[in-house]
Structures are given as structure tokens and as C-alpha cells.
Design a protein around this motif. Structure first.
Motif, PDB file in Angstrom:
ATOM      1  N   LEU A 430      -5.423  12.072 -11.629  1.00 26.74           N
ATOM      2  CA  LEU A 430      -6.200  11.612 -10.487  1.00 26.74           C
ATOM      3  C   LEU A 430      -6.076  10.148 -10.128  1.00 26.74           C
ATOM      4  O   LEU A 430      -6.604   9.742  -9.103  1.00 26.74           O
ATOM      5  N   LEU A 431      -5.432   9.344 -10.927  1.00 21.40           N
ATOM      6  CA  LEU A 431      -5.408   7.927 -10.591  1.00 21.40           C
ATOM      7  C   LEU A 431      -3.978   7.417 -10.453  1.00 21.40           C
ATOM      8  O   LEU A 431      -3.069   7.940 -11.082  1.00 21.40           O
ATOM      9  N   PRO A 432      -3.795   6.390  -9.624  1.00 19.93           N
ATOM     10  CA  PRO A 432      -2.496   5.735  -9.622  1.00 19.93           C
ATOM     11  C   PRO A 432      -2.345   4.950 -10.914  1.00 19.93           C
ATOM     12  O   PRO A 432      -3.352   4.605 -11.509  1.00 19.93           O
ATOM     13  N   LEU A 437      -0.823  11.531  -8.570  1.00 20.13           N
ATOM     14  CA  LEU A 437      -1.479  10.857  -7.450  1.00 20.13           C
ATOM     15  C   LEU A 437      -0.453  10.388  -6.424  1.00 20.13           C
ATOM     16  O   LEU A 437      -0.697  10.438  -5.222  1.00 20.13           O
ATOM     17  N   TRP A 441      -0.643  11.282  -2.612  1.00 21.18           N
ATOM     18  CA  TRP A 441      -0.544  10.287  -1.545  1.00 21.18           C
ATOM     19  C   TRP A 441       0.503  10.711  -0.524  1.00 21.18           C
ATOM     20  O   TRP A 441       0.264  10.690   0.682  1.00 21.18           O
ATOM     21  N   MET A 444      -0.720  13.653   1.487  1.00 22.49           N
ATOM     22  CA  MET A 444      -1.743  13.270   2.461  1.00 22.49           C
ATOM     23  C   MET A 444      -1.117  12.570   3.656  1.00 22.49           C
ATOM     24  O   MET A 444      -1.488  12.823   4.803  1.00 22.49           O
ATOM     25  N   GLU A 445      -0.173  11.683   3.382  1.00 20.73           N
ATOM     26  CA  GLU A 445       0.478  11.003   4.501  1.00 20.73           C
ATOM     27  C   GLU A 445       1.230  12.015   5.360  1.00 20.73           C
ATOM     28  O   GLU A 445       1.239  11.918   6.582  1.00 20.73           O
ATOM     29  N   SER A 461      -9.624  16.305  -2.578  1.00 23.10           N
ATOM     30  CA  SER A 461      -9.247  15.162  -3.399  1.00 23.10           C
ATOM     31  C   SER A 461     -10.478  14.467  -3.975  1.00 23.10           C
ATOM     32  O   SER A 461     -10.501  14.089  -5.153  1.00 23.10           O
ATOM     33  N   ALA A 462     -11.550  14.337  -3.159  1.00 26.94           N
ATOM     34  CA  ALA A 462     -12.781  13.724  -3.672  1.00 26.94           C
ATOM     35  C   ALA A 462     -13.385  14.586  -4.768  1.00 26.94           C
ATOM     36  O   ALA A 462     -13.825  14.080  -5.808  1.00 26.94           O
ATOM     37  N   THR A 465     -11.483  14.121  -8.029  1.00 26.70           N
ATOM     38  CA  THR A 465     -11.865  12.892  -8.716  1.00 26.70           C
ATOM     39  C   THR A 465     -13.136  13.110  -9.510  1.00 26.70           C
ATOM     40  O   THR A 465     -13.241  12.685 -10.660  1.00 26.70           O
ATOM     41  N   PHE A 546       3.797   2.761  -1.203  1.00 27.18           N
ATOM     42  CA  PHE A 546       3.095   3.026  -2.459  1.00 27.18           C
ATOM     43  C   PHE A 546       3.766   2.173  -3.531  1.00 27.18           C
ATOM     44  O   PHE A 546       4.836   2.502  -4.016  1.00 27.18           O
ATOM     45  N   ALA A 547       3.138   1.046  -3.851  1.00 27.36           N
ATOM     46  CA  ALA A 547       3.742   0.121  -4.809  1.00 27.36           C
ATOM     47  C   ALA A 547       3.257   0.466  -6.200  1.00 27.36           C
ATOM     48  O   ALA A 547       2.327  -0.124  -6.712  1.00 27.36           O
TER      49      ALA A 547
ATOM     50  N   GLU B 129     -16.166   8.901  -0.916  1.00 29.96           N
ATOM     51  CA  GLU B 129     -14.702   8.900  -0.863  1.00 29.96           C
ATOM     52  C   GLU B 129     -14.130   9.626   0.348  1.00 29.96           C
ATOM     53  O   GLU B 129     -13.211   9.110   0.996  1.00 29.96           O
ATOM     54  N   PHE B 146      -0.222   3.983   7.958  1.00 28.80           N
ATOM     55  CA  PHE B 146      -1.366   3.643   7.126  1.00 28.80           C
ATOM     56  C   PHE B 146      -1.362   2.160   6.770  1.00 28.80           C
ATOM     57  O   PHE B 146      -2.271   1.683   6.122  1.00 28.80           O
TER      58      PHE B 146
END
Lengths: 638, 289
Positions: A430-432, A437, A441, A444-445, A461-462, A465, A546-547, B129, B146
Motif C-alpha cells: 500500500l505505500l510507495p 503502489l 498509481w 489510476m492515471e 484504494s482508500a 489503505t 513517479f520518482a 483520502e 497530474f
């Protein structure tokens, strides 16, 4: 040579399954290690061999084709026999329908002159997952099953290892086969293996759940075989890649094959336990944990999404594609909500699997190059994380004797390494900066052009989490009792650590993985590559960036800052603040009640049973998912 | 990365906690005046942090301060990403890391009070969220990307097309700043009935770190409001300040509600008005000029 590797990938697991039967139990440990090493070597070898099509022509073809036919007959006979033996009439009925379809195929569909295996980048990824994650799970099982059987007074390990290994062989065949008839055989073999494994305990519950899995997968298999028959008789398509070639990106051709493609997709939905078929995967958790891990991560359910993603060229951008996207995202949000209400760790994971597969299907349905890339990446990352989480849950159960999330509080004190690995698995979901994730991302985009799908994805997604965060917090919470002792066997802890390491490594090298496997595969499927630029350390699509490298750096920085400042402020340990009511002799969590005796305080997480409970949502889920499938079918039939 | 970027980053790293500290001081001053008290000096939050740093590092769990460091570092990262106009969806995910770290930190202590506070804060995530990501989606629909650079470079303000999401975001700000009526996960100031929620077991340097992270978070959250009128930075900053003052007033005129009430409000009213706004953007197809 690629031909040899392909053959070995099917023959070696079968060989191991026979070895497991032939050799005594004391040698299983060594066999599993050997299987793991050979599995890694073979799958890496397949990647090194490169891509290509392996044709099987005369004179070998006739022999192989006969083997396939005999095996198919045996599968059907087995299903009929076992369902008659246990008097399971629905399954028997479905078995008879399957037999009739097989007879129809045999007599009416013209036979082919050859068969082929198609090794593309997607098959390579699947082979890596099956043979590395899958064999790691079998290795874990050798450290797990003795204790499991001891508790339940079972002696069926020969059947267990035979079926597990055979499962990998069937799965290897499934992801490499291009000829639809052969693919169907491997498909039914995985169904059969999962039936044997789910009913492993041989108690009433196990057998009932096994039959449910068998019946629902037979429904999927029937849809699949009708689709295959339609393709062969009407369009003379007998290979999986042939569907893509036929439909291309041409709207008219896509519309023509829409009905059989939709039927193949329904087969995939059943295999991937999407709503309304989800009950078989939930029932599958009565089986030993390695079985759940295998079904949920590297085999079985992946077969369904594998097929759907392979069919992308036949529905990308069409109304069928949109219907699939809405259907997948609906399953995602619904199962995420259901997962929120569960206390049983295995059920949480099961719903999480179904939800993530829904996300994969939704991404495939959106059908843009970016979305398809996300779908394939999610299959990879989800397989690794979910295998780790299931195996950790199994090991936690053996450590503390429960799979209830509430009982896991204080686990960090009892089994620190196990807890750290489980926490890594959850964080990676769930986390970057972890892979799952990243793919969420990307999807979603990619989904942002379809309002219904994106709203479902946002809500799901919420919810995701939330249900992972509370579990994560629970296992990391400290407690003062320390009565459980972890038993550190190398066979159990090596696969866990290996999978944990794999999560980190694949997340760091995600861009290389993307470049090497996923970009060429999307080009094959859609004839255009995703517009993703950038270099290692950053993903840049046309609509965002997405860095992930920066986040890894910052995470490392956080660890460094913590370690550096730790000694600046020497910690002084004290007990909990309990409004001055601590009873230090008995337990620091005790309150004094009105009668001057002590009661232990206990806190539990919020599960929202009344809102998201199974009794509230399951019926709704069935209704809407069935309506969505009917709409999709009506749309392509008319 | 050139010299200007590095200077800007350093400026943010030093300037944000100062602004956040003063904002927190203003909050306490206004709250005191509304309650008929004189209130502490404006720099009281700074004195608090200074004092906390000189105290003993009392912990119940040796690793509990790790989560606080993660919280601080990821708040700073999300603020920096906001300043450097990165992908908004990405910023939200990074910000989630910070929120989860604080929750897990609270739960890691094992104290019943902290665990109650943390479970409630998890419910807060469920409430805000979706709205945050819908906000990101609105930006995508209006600009086709975005990346925040498109919002900042546009000549017309975002607020014109996203009034409903703006209202929802004000409530989100209220939840995230843990102000009444949504202040049950860490109760502040006078109302101490749940001790101090998630942060019950934190004291000394660990608690000071949380306070400093809060300073950064104040700036980050008002920065999200600033985006609604980023085309004219002065109006944008004013909008942020007004929103912040509004939250303080709301904090003082409302009483705490159950978390269930917040969840209902969020998943019915907030989500629906946000989705209506999104639907409008989708149907009309307007683009930010």
C-alpha cells in the motif's frame, strides 16, 4: 535451446512430483531445496533463451495430441467419478456438460496439424513467478506441514507434494501454450489440482469447499470451451495469439469475435475468483497455508488474469473493454470493503487478492498501453507480496496459535524477524516506493479518463489503505507478555526472507523490469508502447511522474536520522500511562475496577461490521456483478 | 537540479517550520481570545518544542521514535514535492506514508489510549483520502496532467471550476489538522478526556519531532488550499490564510462528534459533492486556460 527449456519446464515439475511420491518423508527437505534451485535455474534460463514460438509438428505432434486427449478424458472421468462418489450432483451435472462439450469438440471441430508454445515476455514473467515463488512456497511447506499434520492427525503429505509439484507443471504449460486446445487441458488440470489441495483435510468443510471450487471453475471452464469451439468453427482461430492477430486493433474484427472473447474472459473471471465467483477462493483457505499461498500468488488465480491480459488486443478500446474495466473496478472496491470488515487474517488476504485481481482486470479493460503495462506489473508485484503475506500468516499461526488479527498484537516482541517480514509485505501492498503502489498509481492515471472506473479505484484504494494499516499497526504494537517462542527453521525462514528481498529488489529495479519485459509485451499486444519516458529512478508518463528512487533515498535517510539521533537522546523505558492505575505486579495493562480487583484493558481495531460486513455486502456484490456480466454479454451478443 | 532549486529547498526546509510555528501560535492566541483568556505568547509553540527537546527521552517501546522520524521526513518530502510542482497523485501517496507512520507509531506503543486514537485516525484516512484523490482527478481533468506545474502556470484559477471540491477540501483540512469537530485522534488543549490519543506515550524529543512535523504539515495543508488560486499567488496565499482562520473558528464553535458521524458525512456529503463536481468537469470538458 528454447525448445528444450520449454519441455523441461513441464517435465521437471512432473518428475519432482513423482519423486515426492517415491521417496520417504525424511528426504522432502532436500528435494524441495533441489526443486527450488532447479526452478530458479530453469526459469532464468528461459528468460536468457529469449522469446520465440516453439512449433510442434509431425511426427511428434500426433503423439502429444493423443496424450492431451487421453489426459482430457481422464480429467473428465475423474471429475465424474469423484462427484458421484461424494454425491455432489451440481458438480456431476457440470462434469457431464463438460464431457458433452469435449465430445462435441472431438467430433465436430476440425483437428489441427500442429501445436505451438508461444514464449513472449509475459510468459517469461509468469514462468519466473511460478517457478521461483511457487518452489519457494513448496520449500516453506517442508518446514510447515509436519506441525500442521500433527495438529490434525493427517498423513497425506505424499498427495500434498505430488499435487503441489504437478500444479506447477500445469501452470507452466498454461502460460506457455499457444494452442487453445492444449491451454484448455492445462487449465482443467489446475482446476483439478486445486480441488485436491483444497479438500486436503478430508473433513466435511474441506470437501465441500473443494467441490465449490471445482464447480465454479467448471462453470468457467465451460465458458472457456464454448469460446474455444466458437473461435475454431466460426473463425478458424486455434491459437491464443491468433485472436490478437485476427482482431488486431480493427474495430469491426473486434466486434466479430466479441462473443467468444467475452466467454473466454468469463472463464478467466471464474479462475481469478472475481465476483460472483469469489466464494471458492474464500473457501480455499481451509487448506494448509502453503496451498493458499500457491493459489493466491503464483498459480491458479494468476491464470485467469493472464488470459484476460492476453486477450487485450481483442477488446482494447471497444465497449466490451469498457464493460470489463467497470466490472473489474467494481470487484476491486467491493472486495476491499469486505476485507475491511474481516478479523481473520487469511480472509483479509483472500479479499485483498480478489480486489487486486479486479484491479488487474480493470487495467486490462481500460486497454490503453499505460494501463496494460500496469496490469502486467501488478501481476508480478502482487504475486511476490501476496506469497510473502500468506506464508507469514501461516508461520504466525504456528507461532501464536491464531489467525485472528486481534491476537497478533505484540507480535513484534515475540517474533521480530517474522513481524518485520510481514510488515514489509503489508507496506509493499500500500505505500510507495514499492511496486504494487507504483502500479496502482499507473492504473489510476490510466483510468482517469473513465469516470466510473476511477471513482471505484479511488474508493477501493482508500479502503485498502485502511485494512492494511490497522493490521500493520497491530502486529507492530508492543506488549509486555512474551510467551510465544518462534521456531526458526531454515526451510521456513529462507523462503520468507527470500520473498522479502525479492520485493525490495524488484521495486528498486522496476524500471529495468519495465524496459526489458513489459514495454516489448505491450508493443506485441497493442502495437504501441506506453508513452513512458525517464530513466532508472523515475517513471514519467504523459500525465505524471513517479520518482520512486527519491522515496527510497528518503526512506534510507529516515533510517539514518533515526540511528544517528538514537544515541543523542538515551531512551528511558517506562510503562504505559494508565491514568495512574497501573498494576505493576501482574500486568502493566491492568486497571483497578470498582471492586478493587484488577481487570486487563484491551483495545481492538474498528471493523465496521455493520456497514461493510459480509452479510451486508455479499448479496449486493453478487447482484451487481451478475448484472454487469449480463450487460457485457448482451452488448456483444446483439 | 540547479542552484535555484537547492536554494528554494533550503528556504522551504527552514522557512516552513517558522511559518507553521507562528500559525500554531496564532491559533492558540485566537482560541484563547475567543474563550476570554489572554493566551500564551505568539512563540509559545517554539518554547514548547525547545523545552521538549531538553527533556529525557521517555519511551515505552525502544523503537517507537523511528516511526516519528519517518513521519517527519515524509511530511517534509511531500511539502518539497508540492513546492517543486510534482505529480499530485504521487504527493498524496507520499503524504499517506507520513500519516500511516504516525498511526503505526501510536499503535506501536501498545498503550490502550494510543491504540484507540490510532484506530480513530485510521477512520479519518478512510474519510479524507478519497476526497484528496478526487481533487487530484479534478486537476487532471482540467489540465490533462497530474503535474502541478500545469495548475501553477495556468492563467485562470482552479477554484472557478471546482467550488464543490473546495468545500470538501475545507472539511478535509479540518480533519487533517485534527481540529474540532474531528479532533478525536489527538485531543488538544483543554479537552483531555482521551489523554492525548495517538501521541499519549510520546514525550521529550520524540514529541518535539511530532510537533515540528506538525509545523511542516500546517504549511503543506494550506498549500493544498493555495493551489485553488495558484494563478495569482497573492490571492492564493490569502485563500490559504482565510481557510486556516476559518478552521480555527470552526474548532472553537463546534463540539467533538463521533468518528462514525465523520465517516457518514464524508462518504455521503463530501464524496457526493466532489463526484458531482467531477461529473460536471467530465461532461463539460472545460480546460484550465
Amino acid at each position: 535451446m528454447i525448445e528444450n527449456t520449454v519441455m523441461l519446464l513441464i517435465i521437471v515439475p512432473i518428475l519432482f512430483s513423482l519423486l515426492f511420491v517415491a521417496l520417504p518423508k525424511s528426504l522432502y527437505k532436500y528435494l524441495a531445496w533441489a526443486f527450488f534451485i532447479i526452478g530458479v535455474a530453469l526459469s532464468v534460463n528461459l528468460v536468457l533463451d529469449g522469446t520465440g514460438v516453439v512449433q510442434i509438428g509431425e511426427p511428434n505432434f500426433a503423439m502429444f495430441e493423443n496424450i492431451v486427449l487421453i489426459l482430457e478424458v481422464l480429467v473428465i472421468l475423474f471429475i465424474l467419478a469423484v462427484s458421484a462418489k461424494y454425491k455432489n450432483w451440481p458438480t456431476l451435472g457440470l462434469g457431464i456438460v463438460s464431457a458433452a462439450l469435449f465430445a462435441y469438440t472431438f467430433t465436430n471441430v476440425p483437428g489441427a496439424e500442429g501445436a505451438s508454445f508461444n514464449i513472449d515476455q509475459f510468459s517469461q514473467i509468469m514462468i519466473l513467478i511460478v517457478n521461483i515463488v511457487g518452489t519457494a512456497i513448496i520449500l516453506f511447506a517442508t518446514g510447515y506441514m509436519d506441525e500442521y499434520e500433527e495438529h490434525r492427525h493427517l498423513h497425506r503429505q505424499k498427495t500434498f507434494y505430488f499435487t503441489m509439484s504437478f500444479f506447477l507443471a500445469a501452470m507452466n504449460g498454461l502460460v506457455m501454450a499457444d494452442t487453445l486446445g492444449w491451454l484448455f487441458l492445462f487449465w482443467e488440470l489446475t482446476t483439478l489440482c486445486s480441488f485436491v489441495l483444497i479438500s486436503y483435510n478430508m473433513d466435511e468443510e474441506g470437501i465441500n469447499n473443494g467441490f465449490r471450487a471445482l464447480a465454479l471453475n467448471l462453470v468457467g471452464g465451460i465458458a472457456l470451451s464454448i469460446g474455444i469451439i466458437l473461435l475454431a468453427t466460426k473463425y478458424e482461430i486455434i491459437t491464443l495469439s491468433g485472436i490478437g492477430t485476427y482482431a488486431g486493433t480493427d474495430a469491426a474484427a473486434m466486434a466479430a469475435v466479441a462473443l467468444p472473447v467475452a466467454l473466454l474472459c468469463i472463464g478467466g473471471f471464474a479462475k481469478s475468483a472475481q465476483m460472483p465467483f469469489q466464494s471458492w477462493l474464500l473457501g480455499a483457505m481451509v487448506a494448509p497455508t502453503p496451498v493458499s499461498a500457491l493459489l493466491h500468488s503464483s498459480t491458479m488465480v494468476n491464470a485467469g488474469v493472464f488470459l484476460v491480459v492476453k486477450l487485450v488486443p481483442a477488446f482494447a478500446g471497444s465497449s466490451l473493454g469498457t464493460a470489463i474495466a467497470v466490472y473489474g473496478s467494481f470487484t476491486f472496491v467491493m472486495c476491499s470493503a469486505l476485507a475491511l470488515s474481516q478479523r481473520n487474517a487469511k480472509r483479509v488476504l483472500a479479499y485483498s487478492t480478489i480486489a487486486n485481481l479486479g484491479l488487474i482486470i480493470a487495467s486490462a479493460g481500460i486497454g490503453t498501453p499505460l494501463a496494460v503495462a500496469a496490469a502486467i506489473m501488478l501481476i508480478l508485484f502482487h504475486a511476490i507480496s501476496k506469497a510473502l503475506l500468506f506464508l507469514c500468516t501461516g508461520e504466525i499461526e504456528h507461532t501464536i496459535g491464531s489467525r485472528d488479527i486481534e491476537d497478533m498484537s505484540g507480535l513484534i516482541n515475540k517474533a521480530p524477524l517474522l513481524t518485520t517480514l510481514a510488515a514489509l509485505g503489508m507496506v509493499s501492498m500500500l505505500l510507495p516506493p514499492f511496486g504494487v503502489l507504483l502500479t496502482k498509481w499507473v492504473s489510476m492515471e490510466a483510468a482517469s479518463s473513465n469516470p466510473v472506473v476511477i471513482v471505484f479505484l479511488i474508493l477501493g484504494s482508500a479502503l485498502t489503505t485502511v485494512y492494511y494499516a490497522k493490521w500493520l499497526g497491530t502486529i507492530l504494537s508492543s506488549s509486555m507478555d512474551k510467551n510465544a517462542v518462534p521456531h526458526k527453521k531454515p526451510e521456513t525462514y529462507f523462503p520468507l526472507s527470500f520473498l522479502g528481498l525479492a520485493i525490495v529488489v524488484t521495486s528498486i529495479f522496476v524500471f529495468s523490469i519495465y524496459n526489458y519485459f513489459i514495454k516489448p509485451q505491450v508493443e506485441i499486444l497493442l502495437k504501441t508502447a506506453p508513452v513512458i519516458s525517464g530513466q532508472a529512478g523515475q517513471f514519467t508518463s504523459e500525465i505524471g511522474a513517479f520518482a520512486y528512487a527519491a522515496i527510497f533515498v528518503v526512506l534510507a535517510l529516515a533510517v539514518l536520522i533515526y540511528l544517528a539521533t538514537k544515541n543523542m537522546f538515551t531512551p528511558r523505558t517506562s510503562s504505559y500511562y494508565m491514568c495512574g492505575e497501573n498494576n505493576l505486579e501482574k500486568d502493566r495493562l491492568m486497571f483497578r475496577n470498582g471492586l478493587c480487583s484488577y481487570e486487563k484493558s484491551s483495545v481492538s481495531n474498528i471493523y465496521l461490521q455493520n456497514t461493510f460486513g459480509e452479510s451486508k455486502l455479499t448479496t449486493l456484490g453478487y447482484a451487481i456483478s451478475i448484472i454487469l456480466i449480463v450487460i457485457a454479454l448482451a452488448g456483444v451478443g446483439l | 537540479m540547479n542552484t535555484n532549486d537547492i536554494l528554494l529547498a533550503v528556504l522551504v526546509l527552514i522557512g516552513a517550520p517558522i511559518i507553521g510555528c507562528i500559525a500554531s501560535g496564532i491559533d492558540r492566541k485566537i482560541t484563547a481570545r475567543l474563550q476570554g483568556r489572554v493566551g500564551p505568547p505568539l512563540l509559545q509553540p517554539y518554547y514548547d518544542v525547545k523545552k521538549l527537546l531538553s527533556k529525557d527521552n521517555m519511551v515505552v517501546n525502544p523503537s517507537q521514535n523511528f516511526y516519528v522520524v519517518v513521519y517527519l521526513v515524509f511530511i517534509v518530502l511531500s511539502l518539497l514535492m508540492l513546492v517543486f510542482k510534482q505529480d499530485f497523485l504521487m504527493i498524496i501517496f507520499v503524504y499517506t506514508v507520513a500519516s500511516i507512520a504516525l498511526i503505526v507509531g501510536g499503535m506501536s506503543t501498545g498503550s490502550p489510549y494510543a491504540r484507540i486514537g490510532s484506530s480513530r485516525e485510521i477512520m479519518a484516512i478512510l474519510s479524507y483520502e478519497p476526497v484528496l484523490i478526487l481533487y487530484a482527478l479534478a486537476i487532471y481533468l482540467l489540465t490533462g496532467t497530474f503535474k502541478l506545474s500545469a495548475v501553477v502556470d495556468a492563467s485562470s484559477p482552479l477554484l472557478v471550476y471546482t467550488p464543490l471540491i473546495f468545500i470538501a477540501m475545507i472539511v478535509v483540512l479540518n480533519i487533517k489538522l485534527k481540529k474540532s469537530p474531528f479532533d478525536y485522534s489527538t485531543s488538544h488543549h483543554g479537552h483531555q478526556e482521551l489523554v492525548k490519543g495517538m501521541t499519549t506515550e510520546y514525550g521529550g524529543p520524540g514529541f518535539a519531532t511530532i510537533e515540528i512535523a506538525h509545523f511542516y504539515e500546517y504549511v503543506f495543508l494550506t498549500g493544498l488550499i493555495f493551489l485553488f488560486w495558484a494563478s495569482n499567488p497573492i490571492i492564493g496565499v490569502l485563500l490559504g490564510i482565510i481557510a486556516y482562520l476559518l478552521i480555527i473558528v470552526i474548532d472553537n464553535i463546534t463540539a467533538r462528534v463521533y468518528w462514525q458521524w465523520m465517516l457518514k458525512l464524508s462518504w455521503s456529503v463530501l464524496l457526493i459533492i466532489s463526484i458531482v463536481n467531477i461529473a460536471f468537469l467530465y461532461v463539460s470538458g472545460v480546460q484550465l486556460a
